[in-house]
Design an enzyme around this catalytic site. Sequence first.
Site, mmCIF file in Angstrom:
data_model
loop_
_atom_site.group_PDB
_atom_site.id
_atom_site.type_symbol
_atom_site.label_atom_id
_atom_site.label_comp_id
_atom_site.label_asym_id
_atom_site.label_seq_id
_atom_site.Cartn_x
_atom_site.Cartn_y
_atom_site.Cartn_z
ATOM 1 N N HIS A 55 -19.279 11.345 18.214
ATOM 2 C CA HIS A 55 -19.169 9.915 18.523
ATOM 3 C C HIS A 55 -17.901 9.700 19.335
ATOM 4 C CE1 HIS A 55 -16.902 6.208 17.365
ATOM 5 N NE2 HIS A 55 -17.972 5.659 17.893
ATOM 6 N N HIS B 74 -26.840 12.903 18.393
ATOM 7 C CA HIS B 74 -27.344 13.584 17.199
ATOM 8 C C HIS B 74 -28.197 14.782 17.648
ATOM 9 C CE1 HIS B 74 -25.978 10.532 14.387
ATOM 10 N NE2 HIS B 74 -26.520 9.596 15.142
ATOM 11 N N SER C 167 -19.760 3.471 24.712
ATOM 12 C CA SER C 167 -19.943 4.119 23.423
ATOM 13 C C SER C 167 -20.934 5.258 23.570
ATOM 14 C CB SER C 167 -20.450 3.103 22.391
ATOM 15 O OG SER C 167 -20.645 3.718 21.128
ATOM 16 N N ASN D 111 -15.899 6.303 21.630
ATOM 17 C CA ASN D 111 -15.945 4.903 22.028
ATOM 18 C C ASN D 111 -14.621 4.545 22.675
ATOM 19 O OD1 ASN D 111 -15.062 1.939 21.182
ATOM 20 N ND2 ASN D 111 -17.299 1.953 21.360
#
Length: 283
Positions: free
Chosen positions: A83, A73, A69, A85
């Site tokens: 993001h 930021h 994962s 994953n």
Amino acid sequence: MLETVDGKAVFRQDVWKHPEGGGRTHVIDGGNVFEKGGVSTSIVHAKLPEIMLDREDVSGGHFMACGISVVIHPVNPFVPTIHANFRYFELYDKKEKLKDCWFGGGADLTPYYLEECDGRYFHRTLKKACDPFGMELYPLFKRKCDEYFVNKHRNNEARGIGGIFYDYLRPDAETNIEDIFAFSQSNGNAFLKAYIPLVIKNKDTPYTAAHKDWQAYRRGRYVEFNLIHDRGTLFGLQTHSRMESVLISLPPIAKWKYDFHPVPGSPEAQLEEWLKPRDWVNE
């Protein structure tokens, strides 16, 4: 690559063990470019929690889950949060027999300010990773991403501009498990290609306190999604996983304002228009 682009901060590795597994959590913070980020790998063997026993229709079974994962930021509000994953899951019955297995994963972009060309570049890069495995896959998984990364309690407001999202990819008569693994690898390898050019392009853009304030406000929506709707976060909470690793996806600073609406015609209002499903590849 992330350390090189940042030029200051380096990842701290935290190797952790759990009674039923373990992993490595790599954290970067306080950098020139990245305010906070995590790259985590884990593998867990455990008894299925009650909520999954009902959903998967398995009595007394257990599971094996492993994955990677990534959540980044940035400091600069003109650089988007990202993001990604990618995970693999095996499900066993009470006799230790493999009952099911599947891959899941994806990547999505959460900008605070956005140029259309950046949105198109991100989506076209993901499409390029999907296309060798079937031209129908990117549109399918792009739609699933648009449907998944929304705050339903906020009138289905999207978290960002999406990307791709897939789950429960199982082998069948036409596709074997190795093919699905190769598909996941292709999408994983597209991560840096899709993200780093956007970081380099925007990391030195001048910004004000008002820009940072908007970034913190939008991050609040990110927090809401992760704690209320995200299946990965909820899975970690339900299986009593290591909380430092489960919650690493949360931004360092977020804000909430009562009944806030951006000024009509402003860049902030424009972003809210981008947060609606659209054909980024062809428009």
